[in-house]
Each structure stands twice: as structure tokens, then as C-alpha cells.
Scaffold this active site. Structure first.
Site, PDB file in Angstrom:
ATOM      1  N   ASP A 103      -6.465   5.117  -9.134  1.00  0.00           N
ATOM      2  CA  ASP A 103      -5.820   4.354 -10.205  1.00  0.00           C
ATOM      3  C   ASP A 103      -6.257   2.893 -10.145  1.00  0.00           C
ATOM      4  O   ASP A 103      -6.677   2.402  -9.095  1.00  0.00           O
ATOM      5  CB  ASP A 103      -4.289   4.404 -10.055  1.00  0.00           C
ATOM      6  CG  ASP A 103      -3.758   5.821 -10.190  1.00  0.00           C
ATOM      7  OD1 ASP A 103      -4.440   6.663 -10.800  1.00  0.00           O
ATOM      8  OD2 ASP A 103      -2.659   6.061  -9.656  1.00  0.00           O
TER       9      ASP A 103
HETATM   10  N1  URA Z   1      -2.606   9.350  -6.177  1.00  0.00           N
HETATM   11  C1  URA Z   1      -2.179   8.405  -7.026  1.00  0.00           C
HETATM   12  O1  URA Z   1      -1.059   8.426  -7.492  1.00  0.00           O
HETATM   13  N2  URA Z   1      -3.041   7.430  -7.352  1.00  0.00           N
HETATM   14  C2  URA Z   1      -4.295   7.348  -6.877  1.00  0.00           C
HETATM   15  O2  URA Z   1      -5.027   6.421  -7.214  1.00  0.00           O
HETATM   16  C3  URA Z   1      -4.714   8.346  -5.982  1.00  0.00           C
HETATM   17  C4  URA Z   1      -3.854   9.349  -5.648  1.00  0.00           C
END
Ligand code: URA
Length: 239
Positions: A103
Site C-alpha cells: 500500500d
Molecule cells: N497488507 C496490507 O494491508 N497492506 C500492505 O501493504 C501489505 C499487506
């Protein structure tokens, strides 16, 4: 000399099956002649390969480990936001892309490569190939959360996640190990426990550990030992 289908698959033009089709349908030209044989062998340094008229730039395959910083998206390009590929200097012609995604607000281990086949192998969920994250939460963790993760958390989409490992490091800090990569998975698993992730960092992926010397935004190529961890020598030998 390298097989045409192998070269195109390595460069990310599709899976081996997809590039075979591309070749058989006459999309590929070598030195000005349409070649429909997927096992055609060529010298990538000398032969001129075109796919739908666009020149294929052959470059050796690279594997880059990055400590992805917050505020940057896991994409190759974007009109409005900085991407992880924008952070790389000197790799323009390699056409690398991130393997999977973190993310925008997640930090940590991200692999970038131009090896399409490895990317597909790594993204395929496997039972003992854990991805490890460090998470900070807005509320205290407890043993019930550990059990919840171990038995398979149902997230808001209705999907029940595979059993995961939750290790409580301090009341609001944890190490999480998952084998899948659903969208926002770690955040959603904590959400299902009534908690909000305030910081998330990936530490490890299939045995490959983030180099602690890499500051957010920094990167380096994998060592031979790290490539071996990901099974890269074997992949290279596959027909
Ligand atoms: N899980 C999440 O919620 N975000 C990420 O970036 C990776 C795994």
C-alpha cells in the site's frame, strides 16, 4: 543463443504460454521476418526483435531489493503520484516492475525485477512461503487475536484468510506472517479484530529479508545468495 519464447517471457511480455501464442499469431519479427516458431533460437545481443513493430530491448535480468518508503505507490508509472520505479536511477532501460504491491502508506521490502516468470512464481500463494510484516496498532493486542489469526480471519469481503501467525511484541506492536497477498490483507485482518493498523512494514518475503542498512527509498541488487533463496538459479535452468 536463447529461445525466443523464453526471452520474451523473461522480459515480461506474458507467461510462456501467452508469448507462444503471440509468436504463433505472427506478432513477432526477427531481423525483419515474421517468425512463428516459439522455439526459434536467437542471439539477443545481435538479432533485432520486434513485437507488433516495437523494438524489444534485450537487457539482462535484474533483481532489486528496495525499502519502499511511505507515500510512493507500487506501480511502474502514474500520472499524478510518484512510483517505486520513479525512485530507481540507472535502470530506465531494464523495464523493471514491482513484484506484487505494498500500500502507499506501507514501508519495507519490495522486489523489483524484469523477470516476469519469477514475478508470477513469487506471487503464487504457497503454504510455507511466508511474508512477514511488522505492524503497529491503535489498541492493545491479546491472546484472542493470536487465536483468531491462527484459525483464519474472515475479512470484510467475506473471504476467510488462510491461517496466519501473529506474534505480539508489545501491547500495540506485532509481527504478522501470512502466506497470501489479498488487497490490504494485514490491515483487514486487524480490522476484523477491531483494531486499526497505524504503521506497517514488510520485513521478509519467501525467506528474503529486508537489508536493515537500506533506508526508506534506498535499494540495491540482490546478492547471488539472495537470488538462490528465491530459487532463481533453478528458474534460470528451466526449459
Ligand atoms: N497488507 C496490507 O494491508 N497492506 C500492505 O501493504 C501489505 C499487506
Amino acid at each position: 543463443m536463447i529461445r525466443l519464447d523464453k526471452m520474451l517471457a523473461n522480459l515480461g511480455y506474458g507467461s510462456r504460454k501467452e508469448v507462444k501464442l503471440l509468436i504463433r499469431k505472427g506478432h513477432v519479427m526477427i531481423n525483419g521476418t515474421v517468425i512463428k516458431k516459439d522455439d526459434f533460437r536467437l542471439d539477443p545481443e545481435k538479432d533485432r526483435v520486434e513485437v507488433d513493430g516495437a523494438l524489444v530491448v534485450y537487457k539482462p535480468i535484474v533483481y532489486i531489493m528496495m525499502n519502499k518508503p511511505q507515500g510512493v505507490i507500487s506501480a511502474t508509472e502514474d500520472k499524478y503520484q510518484p512510483t517505486v520505479v520513479d525512485l530507481l536511477e540507472g535502470y530506465d532501460h531494464y523495464k523493471v516492475f514491482p513484484v506484487g504491491r505494498l500500500d502507499k502508506d506501507t514501508e519495507g521490502l519490495l522486489l523489483l525485477t524484469n523477470d516476469g516468470r519469477l514475478a508470477r512464481e513469487l506471487l503464487f500463494p504457497s503454504r510455507d512461503a511466508y511474508k512477514t510484516y511488522y505492524a503497529r496498532l491503535d489498541a492493545d493486542l491479546n491472546e484472542a487475536d493470536v487465536q483468531h489469526f491462527a484459525s483464519g480471519v474472515m475479512i470484510d469481503t467475506g473471504y476467510t484468510c488462510k491461517p496466519a501467525i501473529l506474534e505480539i511484541e508489545s501491547p500495540r506492536e506485532a509481527i504478522v506472517k501470512i502466506t497470501e497477498g489479498k488487497f490490504h490483507q494485514v490491515k483487514k485482518m486487524f480490522q476484523a479484530c477491531g483494531k486499526h493498523v497505524t504503521y506497517l512494514k514488510r520485513l521478509e518475503m519467501k525467506g528474503l529479508k529486508l537489508d536493515p542498512r537500506l533506508k526508506p527509498g534506498a535499494y540495491r541488487e540482490l546478492t547471488k545468495e539472495e537470488e538462490a533463496l528465491l530459487g532463481i538459479p533453478e528458474l534460470g535452468q528451466k526449459k
